[in-house]
Design a protein around this motif. Structure first.
Motif, PDB file in Angstrom:
ATOM      1  N   ILE A  12      59.891 116.942  17.246  1.00  0.00           N
ATOM      2  CA  ILE A  12      61.091 116.442  17.908  1.00  0.00           C
ATOM      3  C   ILE A  12      61.703 115.367  17.013  1.00  0.00           C
ATOM      4  O   ILE A  12      61.018 114.424  16.605  1.00  0.00           O
ATOM      5  CB  ILE A  12      60.768 115.861  19.299  1.00  0.00           C
ATOM      6  CG1 ILE A  12      60.170 116.949  20.194  1.00  0.00           C
ATOM      7  CG2 ILE A  12      62.032 115.288  19.942  1.00  0.00           C
ATOM      8  CD1 ILE A  12      59.689 116.442  21.547  1.00  0.00           C
ATOM      9  N   SER A  85      67.971 123.190  16.143  1.00  0.00           N
ATOM     10  CA  SER A  85      66.847 123.418  17.055  1.00  0.00           C
ATOM     11  C   SER A  85      66.513 124.908  17.086  1.00  0.00           C
ATOM     12  O   SER A  85      67.335 125.737  17.486  1.00  0.00           O
ATOM     13  CB  SER A  85      67.189 122.931  18.462  1.00  0.00           C
ATOM     14  OG  SER A  85      67.427 121.536  18.464  1.00  0.00           O
ATOM     15  N   THR A 109      62.948 120.621  17.755  1.00  0.00           N
ATOM     16  CA  THR A 109      63.957 120.192  18.715  1.00  0.00           C
ATOM     17  C   THR A 109      64.656 118.973  18.147  1.00  0.00           C
ATOM     18  O   THR A 109      63.996 117.986  17.786  1.00  0.00           O
ATOM     19  CB  THR A 109      63.326 119.833  20.070  1.00  0.00           C
ATOM     20  OG1 THR A 109      62.631 120.975  20.581  1.00  0.00           O
ATOM     21  CG2 THR A 109      64.396 119.405  21.063  1.00  0.00           C
TER      22      THR A 109
END
Lengths: 112, 114
Positions: A12, A85, A109
């Protein structure tokens, strides 16, 4: 001898940040190292690739770094965007045009 | 130009039935590959066709799996007596010729065996 190990499994990153995905291979006969990007419900799409005679290749925001002695290569995504993403796969093959051996994939992400 | 196309996009079948999955490679591409993508196994190679050479079948998981490539173009992957562990996305890729290395993937066929 034919495995390709990929890490991390998931990543992330904030928008504008740098995403880094790493791969390691065992078979020293591999001589082609592509990265594929896959969106849900789609097939993998070739993103960028490198041969072992160079240590780095850059295309836009995407860079592959290659360390032949360590048998490692990595994908760097600069200025990561939410549209990046996706799941990223590294791969390797031991002669041009042969089957690809894939890493396990990294789900990236990018938060807005 | 048109990319690799695969049909059907989704297939649900009962255990024990046979299924056929189709791949239309990019026009003029001489090499064709089948891969399987499943949750537990990632992306794995199944079979590779290059022109008129004998196919590389070394990735086929069992003798229930077979593939043909007719006229150097369209390919069909057949799975006989399907099992639940055959549930996966089956991906086809093509490559232009021996002088090129890039493989281009189709969207895949999602197979569900119930």
């Amino acid at each position: 001898q034919q495995q390709v190990k990929q890490s991390p499994q998931s990543l992330i990153v904030q928008k504008g940040g740098i995403s880094i995905i790493n791969c390691a291979y065992e078979n020293t006969a591999f001589d082609y190292f592509p990265w594929y990007q896959q969106f849900p419900g789609k097939g993998p799409a070739l993103l960028i690739a490198i041969r072992p005679d160079v240590s780095e290749k850059k295309e836009g925001r995407f860079t592959i770094s290659f360390n032949k002695s360590a048998k490692q290569f990595s994908l760097h995504i600069m200025d990561s965007q939410p549209g990046d993403s996706a799941t990223y796969f590294c791969a390797a093959s031991w002669y041009s045009g042969s089957r690809l051996t894939f890493g396990e994939g990294t789900q990236l992400t990018v938060n807005p | 130009g048109a990319g690799v196309s695969q049909s059907p996009s989704n297939k649900v079948t009962e255990k024990g039935k046979d299924v056929e999955l189709r791949c239309d490679p990019i026009s003029g591409h001489t090499a064709l590959y089948w891969y399987r993508q499943s949750l537990g196994q990632g992306l794995e190679f199944l079979i590779y066709f290059q022109g008129n050479s004998a196919p590389d079948k070394s990735g086929l998981p069992s003798d229930r799996f077979s593939a043909e490539r007719t006229g150097g173009s369209v390919s069909t992957l057949t799975i006989q007596r399907t099992q639940q562990e055959d549930s996966a996305v089956y991906l086809c890729a093509s490559r232009q010729d021996r002088g090129s290395v890039e493989q281009y993937f189709g969207p895949g066929t999602r197979l569900t065996v119930t």
